[in-house]
Design a protein around this motif. Structure first.
Motif, PDB file in Angstrom:
ATOM      1  N   ASN A 137       0.803  -1.232   0.000  1.00 58.47           N
ATOM      2  CA  ASN A 137       0.000   0.000   0.000  1.00 58.47           C
ATOM      3  C   ASN A 137       0.830   1.275   0.000  1.00 58.47           C
ATOM      4  O   ASN A 137       0.284   2.376   0.038  1.00 58.47           O
ATOM      5  CB  ASN A 137      -0.924   0.006   1.235  1.00 58.47           C
ATOM      6  N   CYS A 138       2.168   1.141  -0.034  1.00 57.68           N
ATOM      7  CA  CYS A 138       3.020   2.313   0.192  1.00 57.68           C
ATOM      8  C   CYS A 138       2.869   3.372  -0.895  1.00 57.68           C
ATOM      9  O   CYS A 138       2.863   4.572  -0.595  1.00 57.68           O
ATOM     10  CB  CYS A 138       4.481   1.895   0.332  1.00 57.68           C
ATOM     11  N   LEU A 139       2.718   2.950  -2.150  1.00 52.23           N
ATOM     12  CA  LEU A 139       2.693   3.940  -3.231  1.00 52.23           C
ATOM     13  C   LEU A 139       1.451   4.817  -3.175  1.00 52.23           C
ATOM     14  O   LEU A 139       1.536   6.040  -3.330  1.00 52.23           O
ATOM     15  CB  LEU A 139       2.797   3.238  -4.591  1.00 52.23           C
ATOM     16  N   LYS A 140       0.299   4.217  -2.936  1.00 55.64           N
ATOM     17  CA  LYS A 140      -0.922   5.031  -2.890  1.00 55.64           C
ATOM     18  C   LYS A 140      -0.916   5.981  -1.696  1.00 55.64           C
ATOM     19  O   LYS A 140      -1.440   7.100  -1.791  1.00 55.64           O
ATOM     20  CB  LYS A 140      -2.172   4.153  -2.899  1.00 55.64           C
ATOM     21  N   HIS A 141      -0.312   5.551  -0.580  1.00 59.20           N
ATOM     22  CA  HIS A 141      -0.201   6.455   0.572  1.00 59.20           C
ATOM     23  C   HIS A 141       0.788   7.585   0.286  1.00 59.20           C
ATOM     24  O   HIS A 141       0.621   8.697   0.784  1.00 59.20           O
ATOM     25  CB  HIS A 141       0.255   5.675   1.804  1.00 59.20           C
ATOM     26  N   LEU A 142       1.803   7.293  -0.512  1.00 63.04           N
ATOM     27  CA  LEU A 142       2.800   8.303  -0.850  1.00 63.04           C
ATOM     28  C   LEU A 142       2.191   9.399  -1.727  1.00 63.04           C
ATOM     29  O   LEU A 142       2.340  10.589  -1.453  1.00 63.04           O
ATOM     30  CB  LEU A 142       3.959   7.624  -1.585  1.00 63.04           C
ATOM     31  N   VAL A 143       1.458   8.996  -2.775  1.00 59.63           N
ATOM     32  CA  VAL A 143       1.029   9.967  -3.792  1.00 59.63           C
ATOM     33  C   VAL A 143      -0.209  10.773  -3.417  1.00 59.63           C
ATOM     34  O   VAL A 143      -0.446  11.833  -4.011  1.00 59.63           O
ATOM     35  CB  VAL A 143       0.791   9.280  -5.157  1.00 59.63           C
ATOM     36  N   VAL A 144      -0.987  10.328  -2.436  1.00 61.10           N
ATOM     37  CA  VAL A 144      -2.189  11.105  -2.077  1.00 61.10           C
ATOM     38  C   VAL A 144      -1.821  12.513  -1.615  1.00 61.10           C
ATOM     39  O   VAL A 144      -2.622  13.445  -1.719  1.00 61.10           O
ATOM     40  CB  VAL A 144      -3.031  10.411  -0.979  1.00 61.10           C
ATOM     41  N   ASN A 145      -0.600  12.671  -1.148  1.00 60.12           N
ATOM     42  CA  ASN A 145      -0.150  13.980  -0.676  1.00 60.12           C
ATOM     43  C   ASN A 145       0.001  14.993  -1.802  1.00 60.12           C
ATOM     44  O   ASN A 145      -0.036  16.198  -1.568  1.00 60.12           O
ATOM     45  CB  ASN A 145       1.179  13.833   0.067  1.00 60.12           C
ATOM     46  N   PHE A 146       0.166  14.514  -3.035  1.00 61.21           N
ATOM     47  CA  PHE A 146       0.363  15.423  -4.157  1.00 61.21           C
ATOM     48  C   PHE A 146      -0.934  16.086  -4.625  1.00 61.21           C
ATOM     49  O   PHE A 146      -0.902  16.924  -5.529  1.00 61.21           O
ATOM     50  CB  PHE A 146       1.039  14.693  -5.318  1.00 61.21           C
ATOM     51  N   SER A 147      -2.047  15.739  -4.003  1.00 62.06           N
ATOM     52  CA  SER A 147      -3.281  16.481  -4.293  1.00 62.06           C
ATOM     53  C   SER A 147      -3.210  17.881  -3.686  1.00 62.06           C
ATOM     54  O   SER A 147      -3.960  18.775  -4.066  1.00 62.06           O
ATOM     55  CB  SER A 147      -4.508  15.727  -3.759  1.00 62.06           C
ATOM     56  N   ASP A 148      -2.283  18.061  -2.733  1.00 62.66           N
ATOM     57  CA  ASP A 148      -2.004  19.378  -2.159  1.00 62.66           C
ATOM     58  C   ASP A 148      -0.928  20.042  -3.015  1.00 62.66           C
ATOM     59  O   ASP A 148       0.197  19.541  -3.119  1.00 62.66           O
ATOM     60  CB  ASP A 148      -1.509  19.219  -0.709  1.00 62.66           C
TER      61      ASP A 148
END
Length: 371
Positions: A137-148
């Motif tokens: 699950n690491c990649l999806k948790h990493l990239v959700v931050n780029f919505s900011d």
């Protein structure tokens, strides 16, 4: 001598206790939350590898097992003159999603990464090392931050699955993650966990060919462009402590030599009027590297001022502490106290050796494997 003693003691205490406490309290008051959203941007995963036959297949399989849309992951692996079976193993996986770029002559990680970025097609660059296993699950948790839109770099959390027999290493790493998490909440962390971090491709800056620490330079260049570099504890990657004390020591020497280099390359980040991380950089990175010399000043000055109970007791405690650290070199099965003393002294000696390597240009850019 008494002035030297108390200045040295105060600076050491601030560096290891005062600063972490200050940054934690500040992060509670000036917390900058990240506006996360469930997004699945197209990513390019970049891995520079040198003689990684022991780990590379498991690494690729952990990437292929990620809980993330497969059509949105591009995998680029650069082999930096590998002479083992790394290229052969990677070649088995090559398809329209995974590409292998071979360099016949070893040129160092910075040039490999520059080349991989030039071939990357997607908007998010994900940097990872060859040996660590990714949580699914690491990649999806990493990239959700780029919505900011204020976020330019996101670092994963590295978890050691064992402590290599040294409890001090695990304790030190948890201490470091505590500081990084506080820095992230306040503004930006200083660099990233090299095992896994991501940035917006548009913010990538070509790496100097003699660069030692890409995982510090790349995120700090992002910060320099007025974006935040943050820590994402839910994005997890797993590793093991170096198999030998020598391997762990050489890794630390390399890291600390790299910090001296970063100070010169990014000296503008020390300017509090222009940099959002000047306070953190001075307190966390710079002062930490002065501690070995402050410890010497503390011990020597203490010898000349043994004129009250506190100063005598403090001197004897230093002697006991350094004795425990010395015994830790020879004793395989030790206590937590001995491990902590040994780890503390080894880290500070590594800072001295790292400075020597940096000043004499003897710290190689290309990392030699020790375990």
């Amino acid at each position: 001598m008494k002035v030297l003693f108390y200045i040295s003691l105060a600076t050491i205490l601030y560096t290891y206790i005062g600063y972490p406490l200050t940054i934690y309290l500040l992060s509670l008051v000036i917390n900058k939350p990240v506006k996360k959203g469930e997004i699945y941007p197209a990513v390019s995963m970049l891995i520079a590898a040198y003689n990684e036959e022991k780990y590379i297949e498991e690494k690729i399989e952990s990437i292929l097992a990620l809980d993330y849309p497969t059509e949105k992951i591009e995998i680029l692996i650069g082999s930096d003159g590998s002479v083992d079976k790394t290229d052969e193993i990677v070649s088995k996986f090559v398809n329209n999603r995974l590409s292998l770029f071979r360099q016949q002559i070893r040129e160092g990680k910075p040039l490999v990464l520059n080349s991989l970025v030039s071939h990357a097609k997607n908007e998010i660059l994900v940097f990872s090392d060859a040996r660590q296993r990714l949580d699914k699950n690491c990649l999806k948790h990493l990239v959700v931050n780029f919505s900011d839109k204020t976020i330019g770099s996101v670092s994963a959390q590295l978890i050691f699955q064992d402590d290599g027999g040294n409890k001090g290493i695990g304790l030190y790493w948890n201490y470091e993650k505590f500081i990084r998490n506080s820095e992230s909440k306040l503004a930006s962390m200083l660099g990233a966990t090299g095992a896994l971090y991501a940035i917006r491709k548009e913010l990538f800056t070509l790496l100097p060919e003699n660069l030692i620490l890409d995982d510090v330079y790349i995120p700090l260049k992002v910060v320099e462009k007025n974006y935040r570099a943050i820590f994402e504890p839910r994005a997890i990657i797993y590793d093991h402590i170096a198999e030998s004390p020598k391997g762990e020591f050489l890794r630390k020497v390399r890291t600390l030599a790299g910090n001296f280099q970063i100070f010169g390359l990014l000296k503008g980040l020390f300017n509090p009027f222009k940099s959002s991380v000047a306070f953190q950089l001075f307190s966390h990175k710079f002062l930490r590297l002065t501690v070995p010399y402050l410890l010497v000043c503390l011990f020597i000055s203490n010898i000349f001022i043994l004129n009250n109970a506190f100063l005598k007791t403090f001197f004897y405690l230093q002697v006991i502490f350094y004795s425990l650290a010395f015994f830790g070199i020879f004793i395989k099965r030790t206590s937590k106290l001995i491990d902590i003393a040994n780890m503390f002294c080894v880290m500070n000696w590594a800072a001295v050796v790292g400075l020597y390597g940096f000043l004499t240009h003897k710290q190689e850019v290309a990392w030699e494997k020790t375990s």
